[in-house]
Design a protein around this motif. Structure first.
Motif, PDB file in Angstrom:
ATOM      1  N   ASP A  26       0.826  -1.214   0.000  1.00  0.00           N
ATOM      2  CA  ASP A  26       0.000   0.000   0.000  1.00  0.00           C
ATOM      3  C   ASP A  26       0.860   1.263   0.000  1.00  0.00           C
ATOM      4  O   ASP A  26       0.440   2.314   0.462  1.00  0.00           O
ATOM      5  CB  ASP A  26      -0.958   0.004   1.187  1.00  0.00           C
ATOM      6  CG  ASP A  26      -0.228  -0.084   2.526  1.00  0.00           C
ATOM      7  OD1 ASP A  26       1.026  -0.161   2.523  1.00  0.00           O
ATOM      8  OD2 ASP A  26      -0.904  -0.090   3.572  1.00  0.00           O
ATOM      9  N   THR A  27       2.077   1.167  -0.533  1.00  0.00           N
ATOM     10  CA  THR A  27       2.963   2.330  -0.585  1.00  0.00           C
ATOM     11  C   THR A  27       2.328   3.446  -1.425  1.00  0.00           C
ATOM     12  O   THR A  27       2.019   3.242  -2.603  1.00  0.00           O
ATOM     13  CB  THR A  27       4.320   1.951  -1.191  1.00  0.00           C
ATOM     14  OG1 THR A  27       4.912   0.935  -0.387  1.00  0.00           O
ATOM     15  CG2 THR A  27       5.254   3.149  -1.244  1.00  0.00           C
ATOM     16  N   PRO A  28       2.158   4.626  -0.844  1.00  0.00           N
ATOM     17  CA  PRO A  28       1.500   5.718  -1.593  1.00  0.00           C
ATOM     18  C   PRO A  28       2.483   6.507  -2.444  1.00  0.00           C
ATOM     19  O   PRO A  28       3.694   6.400  -2.297  1.00  0.00           O
ATOM     20  CB  PRO A  28       0.931   6.585  -0.470  1.00  0.00           C
ATOM     21  CG  PRO A  28       1.932   6.412   0.648  1.00  0.00           C
ATOM     22  CD  PRO A  28       2.428   4.998   0.544  1.00  0.00           C
ATOM     23  N   GLY A  29       1.926   7.343  -3.314  1.00  0.00           N
ATOM     24  CA  GLY A  29       2.718   8.323  -4.041  1.00  0.00           C
ATOM     25  C   GLY A  29       3.223   7.858  -5.386  1.00  0.00           C
ATOM     26  O   GLY A  29       3.040   6.714  -5.781  1.00  0.00           O
ATOM     27  N   PRO A  30       3.897   8.741  -6.139  1.00  0.00           N
ATOM     28  CA  PRO A  30       4.404   8.417  -7.474  1.00  0.00           C
ATOM     29  C   PRO A  30       5.670   7.566  -7.390  1.00  0.00           C
ATOM     30  O   PRO A  30       6.199   7.295  -6.310  1.00  0.00           O
ATOM     31  CB  PRO A  30       4.702   9.795  -8.065  1.00  0.00           C
ATOM     32  CG  PRO A  30       5.080  10.613  -6.860  1.00  0.00           C
ATOM     33  CD  PRO A  30       4.191  10.124  -5.740  1.00  0.00           C
ATOM     34  N   VAL A  31       6.180   7.168  -8.549  1.00  0.00           N
ATOM     35  CA  VAL A  31       7.342   6.294  -8.650  1.00  0.00           C
ATOM     36  C   VAL A  31       8.503   7.050  -9.285  1.00  0.00           C
ATOM     37  O   VAL A  31       8.326   7.779 -10.269  1.00  0.00           O
ATOM     38  CB  VAL A  31       7.008   5.043  -9.489  1.00  0.00           C
ATOM     39  CG1 VAL A  31       8.265   4.236  -9.794  1.00  0.00           C
ATOM     40  CG2 VAL A  31       5.988   4.172  -8.763  1.00  0.00           C
ATOM     41  N   LEU A  32       9.697   6.874  -8.713  1.00  0.00           N
ATOM     42  CA  LEU A  32      10.928   7.394  -9.291  1.00  0.00           C
ATOM     43  C   LEU A  32      11.698   6.236  -9.924  1.00  0.00           C
ATOM     44  O   LEU A  32      11.877   5.189  -9.290  1.00  0.00           O
ATOM     45  CB  LEU A  32      11.791   8.046  -8.209  1.00  0.00           C
ATOM     46  CG  LEU A  32      13.242   8.388  -8.613  1.00  0.00           C
ATOM     47  CD1 LEU A  32      13.264   9.499  -9.663  1.00  0.00           C
ATOM     48  CD2 LEU A  32      14.057   8.791  -7.379  1.00  0.00           C
ATOM     49  N   VAL A  33      12.137   6.406 -11.158  1.00  0.00           N
ATOM     50  CA  VAL A  33      12.964   5.418 -11.853  1.00  0.00           C
ATOM     51  C   VAL A  33      14.309   6.052 -12.171  1.00  0.00           C
ATOM     52  O   VAL A  33      14.370   7.143 -12.739  1.00  0.00           O
ATOM     53  CB  VAL A  33      12.306   4.942 -13.172  1.00  0.00           C
ATOM     54  CG1 VAL A  33      13.190   3.897 -13.856  1.00  0.00           C
ATOM     55  CG2 VAL A  33      10.912   4.391 -12.918  1.00  0.00           C
TER      56      VAL A  33
ATOM     57  N   ASP B 183       2.939  -0.395 -14.709  1.00  0.00           N
ATOM     58  CA  ASP B 183       2.314  -1.483 -13.961  1.00  0.00           C
ATOM     59  C   ASP B 183       2.733  -1.447 -12.490  1.00  0.00           C
ATOM     60  O   ASP B 183       1.913  -1.664 -11.595  1.00  0.00           O
ATOM     61  CB  ASP B 183       2.684  -2.834 -14.581  1.00  0.00           C
ATOM     62  CG  ASP B 183       2.162  -3.001 -15.994  1.00  0.00           C
ATOM     63  OD1 ASP B 183       1.211  -2.287 -16.350  1.00  0.00           O
ATOM     64  OD2 ASP B 183       2.729  -3.831 -16.739  1.00  0.00           O
ATOM     65  N   VAL B 184       4.005  -1.153 -12.238  1.00  0.00           N
ATOM     66  CA  VAL B 184       4.492  -1.073 -10.863  1.00  0.00           C
ATOM     67  C   VAL B 184       3.865   0.120 -10.151  1.00  0.00           C
ATOM     68  O   VAL B 184       3.500   0.034  -8.980  1.00  0.00           O
ATOM     69  CB  VAL B 184       6.030  -0.989 -10.838  1.00  0.00           C
ATOM     70  CG1 VAL B 184       6.535  -0.648  -9.439  1.00  0.00           C
ATOM     71  CG2 VAL B 184       6.638  -2.317 -11.303  1.00  0.00           C
ATOM     72  N   ALA B 185       3.707   1.220 -10.858  1.00  0.00           N
ATOM     73  CA  ALA B 185       3.083   2.391 -10.265  1.00  0.00           C
ATOM     74  C   ALA B 185       1.629   2.144  -9.871  1.00  0.00           C
ATOM     75  O   ALA B 185       1.106   2.757  -8.952  1.00  0.00           O
ATOM     76  CB  ALA B 185       3.154   3.572 -11.229  1.00  0.00           C
ATOM     77  N   ALA B 186       0.990   1.218 -10.567  1.00  0.00           N
ATOM     78  CA  ALA B 186      -0.429   0.946 -10.318  1.00  0.00           C
ATOM     79  C   ALA B 186      -0.637   0.003  -9.137  1.00  0.00           C
ATOM     80  O   ALA B 186      -1.783  -0.197  -8.706  1.00  0.00           O
ATOM     81  CB  ALA B 186      -1.058   0.341 -11.565  1.00  0.00           C
ATOM     82  N   LEU B 187       0.430  -0.570  -8.603  1.00  0.00           N
ATOM     83  CA  LEU B 187       0.286  -1.520  -7.492  1.00  0.00           C
ATOM     84  C   LEU B 187      -0.024  -0.796  -6.196  1.00  0.00           C
ATOM     85  O   LEU B 187       0.630   0.181  -5.822  1.00  0.00           O
ATOM     86  CB  LEU B 187       1.571  -2.323  -7.299  1.00  0.00           C
ATOM     87  CG  LEU B 187       1.915  -3.336  -8.402  1.00  0.00           C
ATOM     88  CD1 LEU B 187       3.318  -3.872  -8.175  1.00  0.00           C
ATOM     89  CD2 LEU B 187       0.909  -4.465  -8.409  1.00  0.00           C
ATOM     90  N   GLY B 188      -1.000  -1.265  -5.475  1.00  0.00           N
ATOM     91  CA  GLY B 188      -1.290  -0.710  -4.156  1.00  0.00           C
ATOM     92  C   GLY B 188      -1.609   0.762  -4.218  1.00  0.00           C
ATOM     93  O   GLY B 188      -2.335   1.245  -5.074  1.00  0.00           O
ATOM     94  N   GLY B 189      -0.965   1.524  -3.306  1.00  0.00           N
ATOM     95  CA  GLY B 189      -1.296   2.945  -3.209  1.00  0.00           C
ATOM     96  C   GLY B 189      -0.522   3.851  -4.119  1.00  0.00           C
ATOM     97  O   GLY B 189      -0.800   5.036  -4.200  1.00  0.00           O
TER      98      GLY B 189
END
Length: 429
Positions: A259-266, A419-425
């Motif tokens: 449930d990790t919230p927020g955007p993703v950094l790559v 897809d990873v960004a869409a997981l959980g929160g």
């Protein structure tokens, strides 16, 4: 006192995580250290032994794939000595499923030489096949899939042009044989009716093993485990799979999301075509995609834009696949990329702008995790396939608990970042 059945060293972090995953999927409990615990620090000498008494498998994530033979020796000797003291049934040197290695860097031949000094001069079984990754070995010839097409290794588009270990030979015994004066042979599927005997009686210092299916992996795993330990082996996550599947454990199933919230950094040190396609898919979805700027000044100049995007809930990808980035490194490119990536991640974590980070590139992942001060990693989730979300454990509270996906260059669908960004929160935009 119970002891771990397997101890493994991973030649990079992404490979180490894959091995941990393969064991965990078959019910084996495990712990992965980001380096060999320092005997000079309080409790350091006992940390590995304590872990080995509590879990089925212990691992040390390393960086040997990117090292010359002399530095490999300094890296591996203390690890092998520590593993020998634990007395597991099997010691695995986790290598890439595309056998990434060369006489000058990541030499598997040198690994065999060093291992024989610690674990004895019996033949070293080598299994690089990993069918669920599209990696296969038949009669000693290795094959690797890319974009749904299976190529002979020396003709696979990515590996035949790899920047540090280009593959010019698909015969793995010949490939490894170029890296040592020891004799290297192979054992084909035709000998699998009594593989244990074939391994015990092989005259060579190392033998390459075939596999086309998961059933072949289990045959190899059972044969290796039946040898009197500790037996030293070299192989991919397919070998880890085979060893664990031959004697499944009773550990809990892995969660599929967090449930990790927020955007993703790559942040990417990978220059593979697949990573480029993943960055392009993110850009098409509205993510900020920019070159990773190197050096302290470059990082400082890029941070305002990166932080602003993340604070606005927009995913960010920083790539290193253009000529300008490479030229700007001015020295060892890999080290410069890793230092810049770690600096960006640290700043983002301290700002709390993102708590889920994807690091692309096996060698880059290894160095970035160490630069961040990550001491150990545990599996947070296995959403699908061989994708693993990890939880970082570190003394620095900004880094502790950070969720990491350490991705090999060729791993994942084109939409992996989304897809990873869409997981959980978490979300990308």
């Amino acid at each position: 006192m119970p002891r771990a059945r397997v101890a493994f060293y991973g030649d990079d972090f992404t490979g180490s995580v894959d091995a941990l995953l393969q064991f965990a999927r078959r019910g084996w409990t495990g712990r992965l250290f980001t380096r060999l615990p320092d005997a000079a620090t309080p409790g350091g000498a006992q940390a590995l032994a304590r872990a080995a008494a509590e879990v089925d498998v212990v691992g040390v994530a390393g960086i040997s794939r990117s090292l010359p033979p002399g530095e490999m020796e300094a890296e591996l000797r203390p690890v092998f000595a520590a593993f020998a003291a634990l007395g597991p049934d099997v010691v695995q040197y986790k290598a890439c499923s595309t056998a990434d290695s060369a006489p000058e860097v990541g030499s598997l031949g040198r690994v065999i030489e060093l291992a024989r000094e610690t674990f004895g001069d019996r033949p070293v079984p080598m299994l690089f096949a990993q069918p669920d990754f599209g990696r296969y070995t038949l009669f000693g010839q290795h094959f690797a899939a890319e974009q749904g097409i299976v190529y002979r290794l020396d003709r696979q588009p990515t590996m035949s042009h790899h920047p540090s270990t280009p593959m010019t030979e698909a015969d793995l015994a010949a490939h490894v044989g170029r890296q040592t004066r020891l004799p290297i042979g192979s054992v084909s599927l035709l000998a699998y009716d009594d593989l244990e005997a074939a391994l015990r009686n092989a005259p060579e210092a190392g033998v390459v093993l075939d596999a086309l299916t998961d059933e072949h992996l289990v045959v190899v795993g059972g044969a290796v485990s039946a040898l009197r330990g500790p037996v030293f082996v070299i192989g991919s996550g397919g070998l880890s799979h085979g060893i664990a599947a031959a004697a499944p454990g009773d550990g809990p199933p892995l969660p599929t999301a967090t449930d990790t919230p927020g955007p993703v950094l790559v942040v990417s040190g990978s220059r593979s075509a697949q990573t480029r396609r993943q960055a392009d898919a993110a850009a098409a979805a509205g993510w900020l995609v920019e070159p990773l700027r190197l050096g302290a000044a470059g990082v400082e100049a890029s941070l305002p834009v990166v932080l602003a995007a993340l604070r606005a809930g927009r995913g960010v990808v920083l790539t290193s696949d253009d000529a300008d980035t490479a030229a700007a490194a001015g020295g060892p490119v890999l080290a410069a990329i890793a230092e810049a990536a770690a600096s960006v991640i640290s700043a983002v974590a301290r700002d709390d702008a993102a708590r889920r980070v994807i690091v692309c590139g096996g060698d880059t992942s290894s160095r970035v995790a160490r630069l961040l001060g990550v001491e150990a990693l545990s599996i947070a989730a296995n959403p699908w396939g061989n994708v693993v979300l990890l939880r970082a454990h570190a003394a620095d509270p900004a880094i502790d608990g950070l969720e990491l996906l350490l991705k090999g260059g060729q791993v994942g669908a084109d939409t992996l970042f989304l897809d990873v960004a869409a997981l959980g929160g978490a979300s990308g935009r």
